[in-house]
Design an enzyme around this catalytic site. Structure first.
Site, short mmCIF file in Angstrom:
data_model
loop_
_atom_site.label_atom_id
_atom_site.label_comp_id
_atom_site.label_asym_id
_atom_site.label_seq_id
_atom_site.Cartn_x
_atom_site.Cartn_y
_atom_site.Cartn_z
N GLY A 44 35.64 39.18 41.87
CA GLY A 44 36.21 40.85 41.48
C GLY A 44 36.91 41.45 42.90
O GLY A 44 37.31 43.12 42.74
N GLY A 45 36.89 40.88 43.66
CA GLY A 45 38.47 41.85 44.45
C GLY A 45 39.48 42.29 44.61
O GLY A 45 39.65 43.58 44.68
N LYS A 46 40.12 41.79 43.52
CA LYS A 46 41.38 42.76 42.86
C LYS A 46 40.93 43.85 41.20
O LYS A 46 41.21 44.64 41.67
CB LYS A 46 41.92 41.61 42.25
CG LYS A 46 42.54 41.02 43.04
CD LYS A 46 43.56 39.75 42.27
CE LYS A 46 43.98 38.60 43.33
NZ LYS A 46 42.81 37.39 43.71
N ASP A 95 36.72 36.28 32.77
CA ASP A 95 36.60 35.90 33.50
C ASP A 95 35.62 33.86 32.60
O ASP A 95 34.68 34.64 31.99
CB ASP A 95 35.67 35.51 34.87
CG ASP A 95 36.78 34.29 36.06
OD1 ASP A 95 37.70 34.36 36.38
OD2 ASP A 95 36.22 33.47 35.95
N CYS A 151 47.75 32.17 43.62
CA CYS A 151 47.73 31.95 44.98
C CYS A 151 47.67 29.63 44.92
O CYS A 151 47.57 29.59 46.05
CB CYS A 151 46.52 31.71 46.35
SG CYS A 151 44.94 30.76 45.17
#
Length: 429
Positions: free
Chosen positions: A258-260, A277, A375
Site C-alpha cells: 500500500g505504499g504506492k 492485489d 523493482c
C-alpha cells in the site's frame, strides 16, 4: 515472563527456513522476534540479514573447514556455525562472547553433543582466518551472489555489473516519504532537525528524504499521525511518473502493502483509487497504511490477469502496474532474494508480466496513462518486456521514459541512492 532464547540458534533456524524451505525472511523473522527481549531484537535481525547477505562466503568457509556437510536433523548446526563465522567477521561482538553464545546455541536446538564440534570449527577459523580470507578473495564465491545471477548481470551490464553487486551487498539507506497534505518537505526536515536527526532531500523525487542514520519509526516526527512513511526513493518514482490528478479513476494493481496507493492519494487526495492485489494476507497491510494516514480507497483481492472478476468493465484514467518481478533491484533490502530466486523464474515472471499487461491495457481509457514498474534490474522483465508490448499493441505509445529502442527508465541500486527500479510510462492513443 523473561525471554531467554538463544539468539544464535534462532538466527540459524531462520536462515535454515529461508535456504532449505524457500520461505521469505519477512515471514520467518517476526515470530522469532517475539521470542527474544526487546533489547535483543536488533541483533537477531542483524544476524539473519547478515548471514543471508554473506551466505556464499560462509558456505565456502564451512566447505574448507569441515570434511563433510551436516545433514538431516543436524542441518541446523550447519547454519549455527555460519552465524558464528558472521559474528567473528562482521560484528563488534567480542570473539569470546561470539564463540560462547554460538556453542551454547547447540543446546537450544537439542544438539548438545555437537558443542565440541562447533567450538573446534570456529577456533580453527580464528587460527586460519587471514589465509582463508586471502584465498576466498580470488574464489567464485567472492561476489556473494549465486552464479546464475552474476552471469545475468554481466550480460546485461558489461561495465556496471560489479557496481550493482557491490550495491546489493551493502546495507540500504533509510528513505522516507513526507506526506505533502500535512507538511512541505522542507517543513518536515525542520521538525526532524528539532528532534536531533538529519535528513537529505532527493533531487528528483519531491517527497523523498534520506535519513543520515536509520532510526526506529516511533522516533520520527508525526509518524503515528501519518506525516511521514517509510518508502524507498525509487518506489516513490511510481507516483511521480503516474502524475495522478484529483477526480480521476485510478487503478493501483499489485498494490500491497500500500505504499504506492497512499502516495497516489497524497498527490491527489480527491482521486478515486482502486487498490488490487492477489495476496489477501498482504492486503491487510494496505488497510493498515490507509488507516494510519487517514485515507480512503477501494481495496479488492484479485488476479491482475482477470480484471473482469474485480472491476467488471470499468475503465481508468490512470493505471499503476507494479508488476510481480524477480526483485533483483532490492537485494540489499532483502538479501534472501538471492537464495529464493532461481534462473528459471525469470522467464516465468516475464510471461506473467506480459499476461497482466495485455489483460489490463483494455481497462485504460483512450488518452490515459499506464505506468509499468518493477523493482528488478533484469532487461527481460523491463526494457525487453516493454519493447515487445509496444510491438504488439498498436494503440500504446511511450511517454517521457526512454526511446522505442531503449524504452523506460532503469534506476540501478547504489550507495545513498534509491533501490534498483524500472519505470515505463505508456499513453493510450
Amino acid at each position: 515472563m523473561k525471554k531467554q532464547n538463544n539468539l544464535r540458534s534462532l538466527a540459524a533456524q531462520a536462515v535454515e527456513q529461508v535456504v532449505e524451505q524457500g520461505q521469505s525472511l519477512s515471514n520467518v523473522l517476526p515470530p522469532l522476534q517475539q521470542k527474544v527481549a526487546d533489547k535483543d531484537k536488533a541483533l537477531l535481525q542483524e544476524l539473519c540479514f547478515g548471514v543471508l547477505r554473506t551466505l556464499s562466503q560462509l558456505e565456502w568457509l564451512i566447505n574448507k573447514l569441515m570434511s563433510r556437510p551436516m545433514t538431516g536433523k543436524q542441518r541446523t548446526v550447519h547454519y549455527l556455525i555460519m552465524v558464528g563465522f558472521y559474528q567473528l567477521l562482521y560484528t563488534r561482538v567480542p570473539p569470546h562472547a561470539a564463540l560462547a553464545e554460538t556453542v551454547e546455541g547447540a543446546v537450544s536446538i537439542k544438539r548438545p553433543q555437537l558443542k565440541g564440534l562447533i567450538n573446534g570449527v570456529l577456533r580453527q577459523f580464528q587460527r586460519q582466518q587471514e589465509t582463508l580470507l586471502n584465498e576466498f578473495a580470488t574464489s567464485d564465491a567472492r561476489f556473494l551472489h549465486p552464479g546464475w545471477l552474476v552471469k545475468r548481470l554481466q550480460n546485461a551490464y558489461p561495465t556496471q555489473w560489479q557496481h550493482i553487486i557491490e550495491a546489493n551487498n551493502q546495507r540500504p539507506p533509510m528513505w522516507l516519504r513526507v506526506n505533502r497534505t500535512h507538511h512541505t518537505r522542507d517543513g518536515w526536515l525542520g521538525l526532524l532537525e528539532d528532534a536531533g536527526m538529519k535528513g537529505y532531500p532527493h533531487p528528483d523525487y519531491p517527497d523523498a528524504v534520506r535519513l543520515e542514520t536509520p532510526a526506529p519509526v516511533h522516533a520520527l516526527p508525526g509518524f503515528a499521525e501519518g506525516w511521514v512513511t517509510v518508502q524507498d526513493a525509487s518506489a516513490q518514482g511510481c507516483a511521480v511518473f503516474l502524475a495522478p490528478q484529483n477526480g480521476e479513476h485510478i487503478l493501483d494493481l499489485c498494490a500491497a502493502p500500500g505504499g504506492k496507493t497512499t502516495h497516489i492519494l497524497e498527490v491527489a487526495p480527491e482521486a478515486d483509487v482502486l487498490a488490487v492485489d492477489i495476496d489477501e494476507q498482504r492486503l491487510s497491510r494496505v488497510y493498515d497504511n490507509l488507516k494510519r494516514l487517514g485515507m480512503k480507497a477501494t481495496v479488492k483481492q484479485g488476479d491482475g490477469r482477470y480484471p473482469s472478476q474485480w472491476c467488471g468493465e470499468q475503465q481508468f484514467d490512470r493505471i499503476l502496474l507494479d508488476a510481480p518481478c524477480s526483485a533483483t533491484g532490492v537485494i540489499r533490502r532483502h538479501p534472501d532474494i538471492k537464495w529464493l530466486r532461481r534462473d528459471r523464474d525469470i522467464a516465468e515472471l516475464a510471461q506473467l508480466q506480459a499476461e497482466i499487461l495485455d489483460a489490463v491495457w483494455p481497462r485504460l481509457k483512450p488518452g490515459g496513462t499506464l505506468v509499468y514498474a518493477t523493482c528488478s534490474v533484469l532487461p527481460e522483465e523491463n526494457r525487453d518486456q516493454i519493447k515487445t508490448f509496444l510491438q504488439r499493441t498498436p494503440d500504446a505509445a511511450l511517454s517521457e521514459t526512454g526511446t522505442p529502442d531503449q524504452p523506460g527508465q532503469q534506476n540501478l541500486p547504489g550507495g545513498e541512492e534509491g533501490d534498483g527500479f524500472f519505470y515505463a510510462k505508456l499513453i493510450k492513443k
